[in-house]
Design an enzyme around this catalytic site. Structure first.
Site, short mmCIF file in Angstrom:
data_model
loop_
_atom_site.label_atom_id
_atom_site.label_comp_id
_atom_site.label_asym_id
_atom_site.label_seq_id
_atom_site.Cartn_x
_atom_site.Cartn_y
_atom_site.Cartn_z
N HIS A 72 0.85 -1.20 0.00
CA HIS A 72 0.00 0.00 0.00
C HIS A 72 0.88 1.24 0.00
O HIS A 72 1.78 1.35 0.83
CB HIS A 72 -0.89 0.02 1.25
CG HIS A 72 -2.12 -0.81 1.10
ND1 HIS A 72 -3.28 -0.56 1.80
CD2 HIS A 72 -2.38 -1.87 0.31
CE1 HIS A 72 -4.20 -1.46 1.45
NE2 HIS A 72 -3.68 -2.26 0.55
N TYR A 200 -9.00 5.32 8.38
CA TYR A 200 -9.16 5.51 9.83
C TYR A 200 -10.14 6.67 9.98
O TYR A 200 -9.85 7.78 9.51
CB TYR A 200 -7.84 5.92 10.49
CG TYR A 200 -6.74 4.87 10.47
CD1 TYR A 200 -5.92 4.70 9.35
CD2 TYR A 200 -6.49 4.08 11.58
CE1 TYR A 200 -4.90 3.76 9.35
CE2 TYR A 200 -5.47 3.14 11.59
CZ TYR A 200 -4.68 2.99 10.47
OH TYR A 200 -3.66 2.06 10.46
N PRO A 292 -3.69 -0.18 18.90
CA PRO A 292 -3.46 -0.61 17.51
C PRO A 292 -3.58 0.50 16.47
O PRO A 292 -3.32 0.26 15.30
CB PRO A 292 -4.55 -1.68 17.29
CG PRO A 292 -5.57 -1.43 18.32
CD PRO A 292 -4.89 -0.80 19.49
N LYS A 296 1.38 -0.67 15.03
CA LYS A 296 2.79 -0.78 15.42
C LYS A 296 3.15 -2.04 16.22
O LYS A 296 4.33 -2.38 16.33
CB LYS A 296 3.19 0.44 16.27
CG LYS A 296 3.22 1.72 15.50
CD LYS A 296 4.49 1.81 14.68
CE LYS A 296 4.44 2.85 13.60
NZ LYS A 296 4.40 2.35 12.24
N TYR A 384 4.44 6.03 10.06
CA TYR A 384 3.59 4.90 9.65
C TYR A 384 4.41 3.80 8.98
O TYR A 384 4.20 2.62 9.25
CB TYR A 384 2.47 5.39 8.71
CG TYR A 384 1.31 4.44 8.63
CD1 TYR A 384 0.40 4.32 9.67
CD2 TYR A 384 1.12 3.64 7.50
CE1 TYR A 384 -0.67 3.44 9.60
CE2 TYR A 384 0.05 2.76 7.42
CZ TYR A 384 -0.84 2.66 8.47
OH TYR A 384 -1.90 1.78 8.40
P1 RFL Z 1 2.22 -12.68 21.05
O1 RFL Z 1 1.73 -12.69 19.64
O2 RFL Z 1 1.25 -12.41 22.14
O3 RFL Z 1 2.92 -14.09 21.28
C1 RFL Z 1 3.32 -14.50 22.57
C2 RFL Z 1 3.38 -16.00 22.59
O4 RFL Z 1 3.82 -16.43 23.90
C3 RFL Z 1 3.00 -17.50 24.32
N1 RFL Z 1 2.98 -17.59 25.78
C4 RFL Z 1 3.65 -18.53 26.47
N2 RFL Z 1 4.47 -19.50 26.08
C5 RFL Z 1 4.99 -20.31 27.04
N3 RFL Z 1 4.68 -20.18 28.37
C6 RFL Z 1 3.85 -19.21 28.80
N4 RFL Z 1 3.53 -19.11 30.08
C7 RFL Z 1 3.31 -18.33 27.83
N5 RFL Z 1 2.47 -17.27 27.90
C8 RFL Z 1 2.29 -16.83 26.65
C9 RFL Z 1 1.63 -17.15 23.75
O5 RFL Z 1 0.80 -18.31 23.67
C10 RFL Z 1 2.01 -16.61 22.37
O6 RFL Z 1 2.06 -17.61 21.38
O7 RFL Z 1 3.42 -11.64 21.24
P2 RFL Z 1 4.59 -11.18 20.24
O8 RFL Z 1 5.20 -12.38 19.56
O9 RFL Z 1 5.40 -10.23 21.00
O10 RFL Z 1 3.85 -10.42 19.04
C11 RFL Z 1 3.25 -9.20 19.29
C12 RFL Z 1 1.99 -9.06 18.44
O11 RFL Z 1 1.20 -10.24 18.53
C13 RFL Z 1 1.17 -7.88 18.92
O12 RFL Z 1 1.97 -6.75 19.19
C14 RFL Z 1 0.14 -7.43 17.94
O13 RFL Z 1 -0.68 -8.47 17.47
C15 RFL Z 1 -0.72 -6.37 18.66
N6 RFL Z 1 -2.01 -6.27 18.10
C16 RFL Z 1 -2.11 -5.62 16.93
N7 RFL Z 1 -1.00 -5.04 16.39
C17 RFL Z 1 -1.08 -4.41 15.24
O14 RFL Z 1 -0.05 -3.92 14.75
N8 RFL Z 1 -2.30 -4.32 14.58
C18 RFL Z 1 -3.44 -4.92 15.10
O15 RFL Z 1 -4.48 -4.85 14.50
C19 RFL Z 1 -3.38 -5.59 16.31
N9 RFL Z 1 -4.46 -6.19 16.84
C20 RFL Z 1 -3.12 -6.90 18.71
C21 RFL Z 1 -4.35 -6.86 18.04
C22 RFL Z 1 -3.02 -7.55 19.95
C23 RFL Z 1 -4.12 -8.15 20.55
N10 RFL Z 1 -3.98 -8.74 21.88
C24 RFL Z 1 -2.68 -8.88 22.45
C25 RFL Z 1 -5.03 -9.03 22.74
C26 RFL Z 1 -5.44 -7.51 18.59
C27 RFL Z 1 -5.35 -8.17 19.83
C28 RFL Z 1 -6.58 -8.87 20.31
C1 PHB Z 2 -5.75 -4.61 10.73
O1 PHB Z 2 -5.87 -4.79 9.51
O2 PHB Z 2 -6.06 -5.49 11.56
C2 PHB Z 2 -5.22 -3.32 11.22
C3 PHB Z 2 -4.72 -2.40 10.32
C4 PHB Z 2 -4.24 -1.18 10.77
C5 PHB Z 2 -4.27 -0.91 12.13
C6 PHB Z 2 -4.74 -1.84 13.03
C7 PHB Z 2 -5.22 -3.06 12.57
O3 PHB Z 2 -3.81 0.29 12.58
#
Ligand code: RFL
Ligand code: PHB
Length: 389
Positions: A72, A200, A292, A296, A384
């Site tokens: 994008h 957004y 989110p 980032k 971004y």
């Molecule tokens: P993760 O992906 O949470 O992975 C951590 C892993 O550790 C495991 N774990 C354990 N393993 C062994 N023993 C234990 N006691 C453990 N406890 C936990 C878990 O099962 C898991 O597999 O962290 P990581 O790798 O640092 O990655 C970070 C990203 O996942 C996170 O920053 C993003 O997904 C944040 N986030 C979003 N970021 C975006 O940029 N755009 C989004 O749209 C977005 N949506 C989100 C999100 C985070 C969410 N969370 C945390 C609730 C939506 C949600 C719902």
């Molecule tokens: C998503 O596609 O899940 C998404 C994209 C941009 C954001 C957050 C989530 O800032």
């Protein structure tokens, strides 16, 4: 078992780090509490910065991302009827990649066997020991038996609720936190996106985001009170609300369909410092959370992993501890930049319950300034796509 680096957590941070270390010949093992399917079932991030794309390229695991991901070169900020396009390609000469966290994680998972990265799934009661010294170890239960891994370093990639951060004593650490009064209600559906770029939207009824995973799969969000009951949101109610908040032009193009996934994620800004204590390093959500709005979270996990893999490779290849010593300081400098951007975009695009006419006037003034200033648009665009590592 003995290894050089024991990684806790097989989310994107843990798997990326494991592959980068294996590519440099560093021994490592990843231990994960859940099953692979559980990890892949979490629908999260969708927008990849350069740093995340370039790490996948370096690993030679970018083929599917290049074939199926959507580059994008701009995105949009909507305020009522007005749409401000941030032309990131023109402003900063870069682009972002729309490719879901699920797909990136799947690519990393599927390469484990071929690349010799050992991942132990369904490890229960993971506990860290002796992280103060230079002979730390991890214990856990696997298939009913108590296990122990001795390592030179432990890297906590275990997300916000994992045990790693808690192994750093509060006497040497500090937490910075802001909890927001809303969450994002997300819907994933197999319908074409309403717009070819992300929108957004700041509407008087609240925030909305139109995003996507592919030309046939859409991801949308609206903000809701933090204690909202998801059962109050039928698919129809959510589609109606999106059509109002995204404005008439986008609404005219929304294709409705049944939710494949629907969930509410709370919004939080959080930083834990330091990101290293003794032989324990933290990467990703284990050390910090961003709302989110700036897309980032995953990208910050990738930049931590970049710094951690360089530091650990240097340690094992040349016996030089300088990178490990400086890891926390280096990673935190970039973390704070992403925290600032995510927080400022969250403030700009959401209606906070305590805000009055003054706060709204400030949002309008800032959006006017962005609409009319190339300098403002450039600042948004360079954040971004991701600041340099
Ligand atoms: P993760 O992906 O949470 O992975 C951590 C892993 O550790 C495991 N774990 C354990 N393993 C062994 N023993 C234990 N006691 C453990 N406890 C936990 C878990 O099962 C898991 O597999 O962290 P990581 O790798 O640092 O990655 C970070 C990203 O996942 C996170 O920053 C993003 O997904 C944040 N986030 C979003 N970021 C975006 O940029 N755009 C989004 O749209 C977005 N949506 C989100 C999100 C985070 C969410 N969370 C945390 C609730 C939506 C949600 C719902
Ligand atoms: C998503 O596609 O899940 C998404 C994209 C941009 C954001 C957050 C989530 O800032």
């Amino acid at each position: 078992m003995r290894t050089q680096v024991c990684i806790i957590g097989a989310g994107p941070a843990g798997l990326l780090l494991g592959h980068l270390l294996r590519a440099e010949g560093v021994e490592c093992v990843v231990i994960e509490r859940q099953t692979p399917d559980y990890v892949l079932g979490r629908i999260r991030a969708g927008v990849l910065e350069n740093i995340t794309v370039s790490l996948m390229e370096r690993l030679g695991l970018d083929a599917r991302m290049k074939a199926e991901g959507l580059p994008h070169d701009g995105f949009n900020l909507a305020d009522g009827e007005r749409l401000i396009r941030i032309d990131i390609a023109e402003l900063v000469g870069q682009e972002v990649m729309v490719y879901g966290q699920t797909e990136l994680t799947r690519d990393l998972m599927e390469a484990c066997e071929e690349r010799g990265l050992e991942v132990i799934y369904q490890a229960a009661d993971v506990a860290l020991h002796d992280v103060d010294g230079d002979a730390p170890f991890v214990t856990y239960i696997h298939e009913g038996a108590q296990q122990r891994i001795d390592a030179r370093f432990i890297v906590g990639c275990d997300g916000f609720h994992g045990p790693s951060r808690k192994a750093i004593p509060s006497s040497v650490s500090q937490e910075f936190e802001r909890v927001y009064p809303f969450g994002w209600l997300g819907i994933l559906a197999d319908v074409p996106p309403c717009n070819h770029e992300l929108i957004y939207a700041n509407h008087e009824r609240g925030f909305a985001l139109a995003s996507m995973r592919s030309p046939t799969r859409s991801r949308y969000y609206v903000d809701v009170p933090v204690d909202e009951d998801i059962r109050e949101w039928s698919d129809d109610r959510l589609w109606d609300e999106l059509a109002i908040r995204l404005g008439p032009a986008a609404a005219a193009n929304i294709t409705r369909g049944p939710a494949i996934e629907k969930s509410i994620a709370p919004l939080r800004s959080y930083v834990f410092a330091p990101m290293r204590h003794g032989s324990l390093m933290l990467c990703g959500d284990a050390a910090h959370i961003v709302p989110p709005t700036g897309a980032k979270g995953l990208n910050l996990a990738a930049s931590d992993v970049h710094y951690a893999s360089e530091a650990l490779t240097r340690y094992f290849k040349t016996n030089d501890p300088a990178g490990v010593s400086r890891y926390s300081e280096t990673a935190l400098a970039r973390v704070w930049q992403s925290e600032r951007f995510s927080w400022s975009l969250t403030k700009l695009m959401h209606r906070f319950p305590d805000d009055g006419p003054f706060e709204r006037a400030m949002q309008v003034a800032e959006l006017d300034y962005i609409a009319n200033s190339r300098a403002m648009q450039t600042a948004i665009a360079e954040n971004y796509v991701g600041l340099p590592v």
